[in-house]
Scaffold this active site. Structure first.
Site, PDB file in Angstrom:
ATOM      1  N   ASN A   1      -7.330  -1.167  14.100  1.00 27.27           N
ATOM      2  CA  ASN A   1      -8.771  -1.468  13.726  1.00 27.27           C
ATOM      3  C   ASN A   1      -9.020  -2.523  12.670  1.00 27.27           C
ATOM      4  OD1 ASN A   1      -7.484  -0.735  11.410  1.00 27.27           O
ATOM      5  ND2 ASN A   1      -8.977   1.201  10.869  1.00 27.27           N
TER       6      ASN A   1
ATOM      7  N   ASP B   1       0.746  -1.257  -0.111  1.00 28.44           N
ATOM      8  CA  ASP B   1       0.075   0.057  -0.080  1.00 28.44           C
ATOM      9  C   ASP B   1       0.774   1.236   0.094  1.00 28.44           C
ATOM     10  OD1 ASP B   1       0.919  -0.254   2.569  1.00 28.44           O
ATOM     11  OD2 ASP B   1      -1.007  -0.333   3.384  1.00 28.44           O
TER      12      ASP B   1
ATOM     13  N   GLU C   1      -9.649  -0.749   4.863  1.00 32.28           N
ATOM     14  CA  GLU C   1      -9.964  -0.587   6.226  1.00 32.28           C
ATOM     15  C   GLU C   1     -11.569  -1.403   6.646  1.00 32.28           C
ATOM     16  OE1 GLU C   1      -8.490   1.212   8.134  1.00 32.28           O
ATOM     17  OE2 GLU C   1      -7.874   3.375   7.179  1.00 32.28           O
TER      18      GLU C   1
ATOM     19  N   HIS D   1      -7.425  -3.235  10.132  1.00 27.47           N
ATOM     20  CA  HIS D   1      -6.964  -3.204   8.463  1.00 27.47           C
ATOM     21  C   HIS D   1      -5.819  -3.948   8.150  1.00 27.47           C
ATOM     22  CE1 HIS D   1      -4.428   0.720   9.188  1.00 27.47           C
ATOM     23  NE2 HIS D   1      -3.750  -0.444   9.243  1.00 27.47           N
TER      24      HIS D   1
HETATM   25  P1  PGA Z   1       2.560  -1.005  12.082  1.00 26.83           P
HETATM   26  O1  PGA Z   1       1.245  -0.668  10.930  1.00 26.83           O
HETATM   27  O2  PGA Z   1       3.330  -2.115  11.545  1.00 26.83           O
HETATM   28  O3  PGA Z   1       3.478   0.493  11.924  1.00 26.83           O
HETATM   29  O4  PGA Z   1       1.899  -0.923  13.406  1.00 26.83           O
HETATM   30  C1  PGA Z   1       0.565  -1.849  10.725  1.00 26.83           C
HETATM   31  C2  PGA Z   1      -0.612  -1.247   9.816  1.00 26.83           C
HETATM   32  O5  PGA Z   1      -1.222  -0.007  10.379  1.00 26.83           O
HETATM   33  O6  PGA Z   1      -1.166  -1.947   9.171  1.00 26.83           O
END
Ligand code: PGA
Length: 236
Positions: free
Chosen positions: A132, A64, A139, A134
């Site tokens: 959350n 992404d 999302e 995702h």
């Molecule tokens: P993070 O992000 O590895 O920095 O915790 C993960 C995400 O939001 O998919």
């Protein structure tokens, strides 16, 4: 898979990843940016330097990307991934498939991405998880058959992006590989560390399987490994 601490966790994932690459050097992967994979990427950089593994025949798709950030912003996902992994491994530049959020025709870029992934599905999707639920920027509310596309970010994702940025212009949208291509991957590895991920991991593994928590959809996948350190697993 539950490992005692983050170091052991990263070593175990790197070992498994090296074994996958050595067995199938032309591995088709998607890779996340973010904080979670950082120690794993450090291990893989060392493994390449030590001649224990090579990415020279592999292909890596960026999972992404944020929209609205300057091309050289260190917080852009491609730039994070470059700093943490790509600069230290032998993956040829043309075998890295980014998601340029600045593309003049973003829809065409997304369609091309999906076409490539349809022709040859991912062998290995490596994923982080948002608090959350995702996956990538899919999302809550994202359908299981969603395609690569531009998305609006939820408030918690916008806030979380501030952890990667040195300024306050937080992105409100992004581009993400859709759930369809992730669920069609031959193998999925979901990575999570830290106590702040414990609640969403509990929900992912024991809550309802629903697009309200996109990560829970991985329970419909026949070959998904969830890699957790003790803190992320603390509510299981
Ligand atoms: P993070 O992000 O590895 O920095 O915790 C993960 C995400 O939001 O998919």
């Amino acid at each position: 898979m539950q490992l005692p601490d983050t170091q052991a966790w990263a070593e175990a994932i790197a070992q498994a990843w090296c074994a996958r690459l050595n067995a199938q050097p032309a591995l088709h992967m998607c890779l996340p940016a973010g904080h979670t994979p950082t120690p794993v990427y450090a291990q893989m950089t060392r493994a390449v330097a030590g001649g224990r593994v090579s990415f020279h025949r592999a292909t890596a798709f960026l999972l992404d990307e944020y929209g609205g950030l300057r091309k050289d912003d260190p917080g852009r996902c491609a730039n994070m991934l470059r700093t943490q992994l790509l600069d230290g491994i032998d993956l040829p530049a043309q075998q890295f498939v980014g998601l340029d959020a600045d593309a003049a025709d973003l829809d065409a870029l997304c369609r091309a991405h999906d076409q490539q992934l349809a022709q040859r599905p991912l062998d290995l999707a490596i994923l982080g998880i948002g608090t959350n639920g995702h996956l990538g920027m899919n999302e809550p509310g994202t359908a299981a058959d969603s395609l690569t596309r531009r998305v609006a970010l939820h408030a918690s994702t916008v806030a979380a992006s501030g952890r990667y940025l040195t300024h306050a212009h937080l992105p409100t949208w992004g581009v993400t590989i859709g759930m369809k291509a992730l669920l069609e991957a031959r193998e999925v590895w979901l990575l999570a560390t830290g106590e702040h991920k414990a609640a969403v991991i509990e929900h992912t593994l024991h809550g309802e399987i629903s697009s309200a928590v996109p990560a829970s959809l991985l329970r419909t996948h026949p070959n998904c490994v969830v890699w957790l350190d003790a803190e992320a697993a603390s509510r299981l």
